[in-house]
Design a protein around this motif. Structure first.
Motif, PDB file in Angstrom:
ATOM      1  N   TYR A 114       0.906  -1.091  -0.052  1.00 16.87           N
ATOM      2  CA  TYR A 114      -0.054   0.085   0.072  1.00 16.87           C
ATOM      3  C   TYR A 114       0.790   1.271  -0.048  1.00 16.87           C
ATOM      4  CZ  TYR A 114      -3.300   3.657   1.213  1.00 16.87           C
ATOM      5  OH  TYR A 114      -4.237   4.678   1.129  1.00 16.87           O
ATOM      6  N   TYR A 153      -2.076  -1.377  -3.775  1.00 19.02           N
ATOM      7  CA  TYR A 153      -3.194  -0.410  -3.616  1.00 19.02           C
ATOM      8  C   TYR A 153      -2.443   0.774  -3.400  1.00 19.02           C
ATOM      9  CZ  TYR A 153      -5.430  -5.029  -2.454  1.00 19.02           C
ATOM     10  OH  TYR A 153      -5.609  -6.343  -2.562  1.00 19.02           O
ATOM     11  N   SER A 154      -2.894   1.851  -3.942  1.00 19.36           N
ATOM     12  CA  SER A 154      -2.559   3.194  -3.754  1.00 19.36           C
ATOM     13  C   SER A 154      -3.752   4.325  -3.647  1.00 19.36           C
ATOM     14  CB  SER A 154      -1.330   3.406  -5.023  1.00 19.36           C
ATOM     15  OG  SER A 154      -2.115   3.392  -6.139  1.00 19.36           O
ATOM     16  N   LEU A 207      -8.136  -2.365  -0.150  1.00 24.37           N
ATOM     17  CA  LEU A 207      -7.452  -2.991   0.603  1.00 24.37           C
ATOM     18  C   LEU A 207      -8.087  -3.658   1.845  1.00 24.37           C
ATOM     19  CD1 LEU A 207      -4.574  -4.092   1.626  1.00 24.37           C
ATOM     20  CD2 LEU A 207      -4.014  -1.717   2.647  1.00 24.37           C
ATOM     21  N   CYS A 259       4.011  -1.787   3.977  1.00 19.93           N
ATOM     22  CA  CYS A 259       4.127  -0.318   3.852  1.00 19.93           C
ATOM     23  C   CYS A 259       5.144   0.616   4.214  1.00 19.93           C
ATOM     24  CB  CYS A 259       2.649   0.058   4.408  1.00 19.93           C
ATOM     25  SG  CYS A 259       2.340   1.919   4.171  1.00 19.93           S
TER      26      CYS A 259
END
Length: 441
Positions: A18, A55-56, A75, A95
């Motif tokens: 992420y 995921y961003s 997420l 992360c």
């Protein structure tokens, strides 16, 4: 937000990656989240993990209320169900730092509940592999949250103090240049300044502000950000204290402590203070710049009516003006004349475009959930709550604003009463910076 299906080497732990940035105002190319995702790849490799999905959320704050983060929501949903859309199991998360994931207690609770909803998962950052099920793992997350909250408060106070110090010295506002000023925000731009002066004189003389806005549009005038003038923007331009040389901050005129006189800015005034006060007197207090400008507080005890329709504020006029340019004025809801269309959206700027309210709302909802628009597809939990009726209008509008900037409405054909959903053309908020599902980051 996007997903990547990656071959999982034997013995490596499949984890989700992420990344998030708060702002992307300069290059607008998503380089911040790309850099974080690369760092996550390296971190995962160093700790015997393999990234199987990314995921961003680019340019999205995690500390402000009401900000929708689709990447984070996706997420959380995938962690709960235990796998990605492609069926790839997720056994952990990587992360660069905790504050990329959460800066509010609500998000911390959601994330940890999802992460620990299945046994044996890990949390990987640049320092180590953490056990989210242990008391120490939870305490470390809480400490990170407390540090993030404190950092947000300190940063907000510093920024507020910085703006105040500049204001009392008469320094112009930061941001885009004001209408009527050159890029230095000090020297006048003669053509625009003349329009403002004439508009103030016309308004004091009794001319409706909508008529002034229409005149500006017919002259081909555009705002400093390229938009077409409307009644609200013209009102804000005329009633801003800067037009007479006064300096304001957060909706209040700044006064010199020794004399009680207004602080004067370093720029050239367009009209005298008397003329500014006279034009302000022609509007109700709630319409003035000091009550509606950036950072301005609302009137005490005054409640603004909440939008009652889904598409309110999102629709823009697609009709052409006499000079061939698009109007792009806002379409506002008003009462309709039929049972099929009890309300309609009409352009108050040019009056040449109108569309059935239920048609526009239905078209907007279809756009949000059409499978072909994978780059803006909403998470399945959001879809279910929306379709089931559990979600209120306010939440629906927040979600809509997170993926759509606006919708351009093509004028209908006179005499044709059929519902043409293609008249509503979306301008996707993510289209220029988020890859479709299945693409490589």
């Amino acid at each position: 937000m996007n997903h990547i299906a990656v071959h999982q080497p034997t013995g490596l732990i499949p984890v989700a990656s992420y990344a998030r940035t708060s702002e992307d105002v300069r290059q607008r190319d998503g380089h911040g989240v790309r850099h974080q995702l690369r760092i996550n790849e390296r971190t995962a490799h160093e700790h015997s993990c393999a990234v199987v999905a990314t995921y961003s959320d680019n340019g999205r704050s995690a500390s402000k209320d009401g900000v929708v983060r689709p990447g984070f929501d996706r997420l959380v949903a995938d962690l709960v169900r235990g796998h990605t859309d492609g069926g790839q199991p997720i056994e952990g998360i990587v992360c660069v730092a905790d504050d990329r994931l959460y800066r509010r207690a609500e998000d911390l609770a959601r994330f940890f509940a999802a992460l620990t909803s299945r046994p044996g998962r890990i949390y990987v950052d640049s320092q180590s592999v953490r056990d989210p099920y242990s008391q120490e793992g939870l305490l470390q997350a809480v400490r990170s949250l407390e540090a993030a909250v404190m950092e947000t408060r300190v940063r907000s106070r510093r920024l507020s103090d910085w703006h105040w110090a500049r204001a009392v010295e008469g320094v112009p506002h930061s941001g885009p240049r004001p209408f009527g000023r050159q890029e230095d925000r000090i020297a006048l731009r003669p053509d625009e300044a003349r329009l403002v002066e004439q508009a103030i004189a016309a308004r004091i003389g009794g001319t409706a502000v909508r008529a002034i806005a229409r005149d500006w549009c017919d002259l081909g005038v555009s705002g400093t950000r390229g938009g077409r003038p409307n009644a609200q923007t013209v009102t804000q331009i005329m009633t801003a204290p800067r037009v007479c040389g006064y300096r304001a901050n957060k909706g209040q005129l700044l006064l010199v402590p020794e004399t009680g006189e207004p602080v004067l800015g370093r720029w050239e005034p367009i009209v005298t203070p008397d003329r500014w006060q006279a034009v302000c007197a022609t509007f109700s207090p709630g319409s003035l710049y000091l009550h509606r400008g950036s950072g301005a507080p609302g009137l005490t005890g005054r409640k603004r009516a909440a939008p009652s329709h889904l598409a309110s504020g999102f629709l823009r006029c697609g009709a052409e003006r006499r000079d061939g340019t698009p109007c792009h004025g806002a379409l506002c809801a008003q009462a309709g004349r039929s049972k099929r269309s009890p309300y309609v959206y009409s352009c108050r700027s040019c009056g040449r475009c109108s569309i059935s309210g239920p048609l526009a709302d239905d078209a907007l909802e279809q756009l949000l959930f059409t499978e072909t628009h994978e780059c803006v597809r909403l998470p399945e939990p959001v879809r279910r709550r929306w379709r089931s009726g559990e979600m209120g209008l306010e939440e629906k509008r927040k979600i809509t604003a997170s993926v759509i900037t606006c919708c351009n409405v093509r004028p209908g054909v006179k005499g044709d009463h059929s519902w043409d959903y293609s008249r509503v053309q979306p301008v996707w908020r993510w289209a220029d910076r988020v890859a479709p599902s299945g693409a490589t980051a």
